[in-house]
Design an enzyme around this catalytic site. Sequence first.
Site, PDB file in Angstrom:
ATOM      1  CG  ASN A 170      -0.322  -0.443   2.387  1.00 12.29           C
ATOM      2  OD1 ASN A 170       0.413  -1.360   2.505  1.00 12.29           O
ATOM      3  ND2 ASN A 170      -0.346   0.346   3.364  1.00 12.29           N
ATOM      4  CB  SER A 220     -10.818  -2.935   1.020  1.00 11.09           C
ATOM      5  OG  SER A 220     -10.902  -3.489   2.389  1.00 11.09           O
ATOM      6  CB  CYS A 347       2.520  12.886   9.840  1.00  8.77           C
ATOM      7  SG  CYS A 347       3.980  13.412   8.919  1.00  8.77           S
TER       8      CYS A 347
HETATM    9  N1  PLP Z   1      -4.175  -4.425   3.665  1.00 12.35           N
HETATM   10  C1  PLP Z   1      -3.744  -3.366   2.965  1.00 12.35           C
HETATM   11  C2  PLP Z   1      -2.778  -3.742   1.957  1.00 12.35           C
HETATM   12  C3  PLP Z   1      -4.469  -2.072   2.751  1.00 12.35           C
HETATM   13  O1  PLP Z   1      -3.979  -0.926   2.175  1.00 12.35           O
HETATM   14  C4  PLP Z   1      -5.564  -1.885   3.625  1.00 12.35           C
HETATM   15  C5  PLP Z   1      -6.120  -0.522   3.706  1.00 12.35           C
HETATM   16  O2  PLP Z   1      -5.328   0.616   3.848  1.00 12.35           O
HETATM   17  C6  PLP Z   1      -5.968  -2.846   4.578  1.00 12.35           C
HETATM   18  C7  PLP Z   1      -5.236  -3.982   4.437  1.00 12.35           C
HETATM   19  C8  PLP Z   1      -7.058  -2.518   5.471  1.00 12.35           C
HETATM   20  O3  PLP Z   1      -8.102  -2.375   4.679  1.00 12.35           O
HETATM   21  P1  PLP Z   1      -9.611  -1.848   5.333  1.00 12.35           P
HETATM   22  O4  PLP Z   1      -9.103  -0.733   6.184  1.00 12.35           O
HETATM   23  O5  PLP Z   1     -10.464  -1.246   4.249  1.00 12.35           O
HETATM   24  O6  PLP Z   1     -10.342  -3.013   6.105  1.00 12.35           O
END
Ligand code: PLP
Length: 704
Positions: A170, A220, A347
């Site tokens: 992410n 998600s 941050c």
């Molecule tokens: N895993 C990854 C790689 C993510 O980017 C995110 C959200 O930022 C999540 C898990 C968790 O997703 P959610 O907050 O939609 O449950």
Amino acid sequence: MCIEQHTSIMTTEIYLDGNATSAVLPAAIDAAIDTMGRRFGNPSSTHAAGLQAKALLDEARACAVGLLGVGDGRLMFNSGATEGIQTSVLSALVALRERQLKGEAIGDLLVYGATEHKAVPESLAHWNRLLGLNLTLQKLPVDGDGAHDLPMLRQLAVRAALVCTMAANNETGVITDLSAIETVLTETNSAAYWLVDCVQALGKLDLQLSSTRIDYAPFSGHKLYAPKGIGMLYVRAGAPFTPLIMGGGQEAGQRSGTENMAGIAALGVVLAALERRDTFRSHGELYSFRARLADSLRTALPGVVFNNPLDKSLPTTLNFSVPGLSSRELMDVFDAAQVRVSAGSACSSAKAAPSYVLDAMGLPLWRSAGAIRMSFGPLADEALISAACARIERCGAALRASCLIPSERTAVPHDGLLQLGVEGACSWMVLDAASRSCVVIDPLPEMTSRIESYVRCQNYQVLAIVSTLPNAGRTMLIDALGRHFDRHAEADEYGWPASARTLILENGAAAGAVRLGAQALASVACGTGDELRAYLLGSADDTRLPASAVRFAFSARPAQQALLAISAEQTLLCPTRDEQNQFCISMSPHLSATLAADMQLNSLALDAFLQAHPDAILIDVREPYEFAATITPGAAGRVAQSVPLNRLAEHASAWLRDKQSPLVFFCRSGNRSMKAAQCLRRLGHQQSYSLTGGLALAPLQLAA
Ligand code: PLP
């Protein structure tokens, strides 16, 4: 159709934080609204309304099953990836515990990639503890490109009970070589279950899940144009499964609770669009969009370094750092230009915490603490990217004008007083634009490069580098300043130049003084044992610096008492330490903090307030580069003065001469303006106000 709508939204705000979340596809919004209005049935009901809802649910699932290659595995809807990760970890660990109780060898490690989203290690630790498995959580390191250490995985695989990796990261967009991991697991005969977090991969990577040995894959919806609160979980046929939520038996008993039909309908529309391949951009187009953004960043921010290997990352993600700039400063300048990006790290207002993802990749601290993530979705278009490039250039120009990044042209010189604070300690600079000269008081080592670039960029000569304590370190700054400071000039242990002239103070004592245009900076000994020095700044005539002319005193607070006799009530004390963000304090002993409840104005109250007070002064306390980068929607509003917090002391001294005109401070979110209003009230200006929520909640019509 939806792309055009997307573009028109973007003419004001440019949203480049797609890895955090996305807007909802207009057709998906329509579908969601339809399920709340016309087709609101419960898919468990057996009447026609229920059957219609059930049909919609089945259609969305069929679409997901086809698109993700679910085969004969399970595909259930849930609230999102965090829930999907819980369910996967619970399912795997419950099965492991059962096998353990039967006396089977299950391995002793829960292996997870060092750059996994926190949801993974946190869930592992939680369920491992609750289920009493007591397996060891083992991080799998990554290399400088963010790729998993496969030789290490080879060693760990035989001991692993569960392996957790992500399809794409992410923060960096780094794509995991899933087939290489699968090969390691197969070749080592590992019996480990395998969880792959596919959140960032949806719509960006081709996933045919049932043709892999992946056991669990959470998704998600909100990362790809569906609303928040809807997600999916894939479970391989034959992989163990334990429901996380029990109840009415929805989702074939795998995930109870009445289905989120609005979310499912919207996600269904997005999945159908992916399947049709007629809505989202191709990889080739996305790569070229990202290349243009990267080029603009290189031009606007000299020295920018990319923290993600662009050829091994999602084509929609950039992660970069700029030497000498913190992620806070970069975030603020982008936000002012209405470009929404995210700090690659968590941050806090004072200091950015380094990113654990970039730390795991072995990047130096300045890169991991100063990182910015710029990410967009596959709906991006030409107009969005062109506008983003123009705004990036605007941000670069704003930073150059503020001397935060090197500039070919010499910046317009600044005049007055500047506070440079680090964790409660303060350096001060007294600047005289006319003579391009300045004095530095209490140079903090952390501020060396900031002071040096400021001095060089504005071509100042530093007349003195003085301190309030003897033998405080000045050499670092002297070395950095080069030709801008005469290092051979004779000075005492406080750095005070031997060439200083003599002035007579209010109490008749003689003091050395350095001239800065019409002002003089005088040095006075004070405090027990005379070890503390203070400096007075004011307009002196040839021989005297009377108390009434002293505008500022620079010293440690304990010296305040000693200064009363030689300064006036209106003199402001600029302290050497400022843990409470007070900026400056009054020498007048009877003033204390009067923090009234009426200090906050919200945007509605602001309009009425400004109408009732035509003499009110609007003050933008954001940094000059934020002011310069601000997109001004029109010139109809009032003229706002730009007074960043580090110049508050100087302006406070002027505002205190006319306490009748109200001061309305504003900033990005309301934090900095609150500090400014508090400071002025503390100094006795009772007509000081802060705009609650800042520009984020009340976009002002700023006059250009
Ligand atoms: N895993 C990854 C790689 C993510 O980017 C995110 C959200 O930022 C999540 C898990 C968790 O997703 P959610 O907050 O939609 O449950």
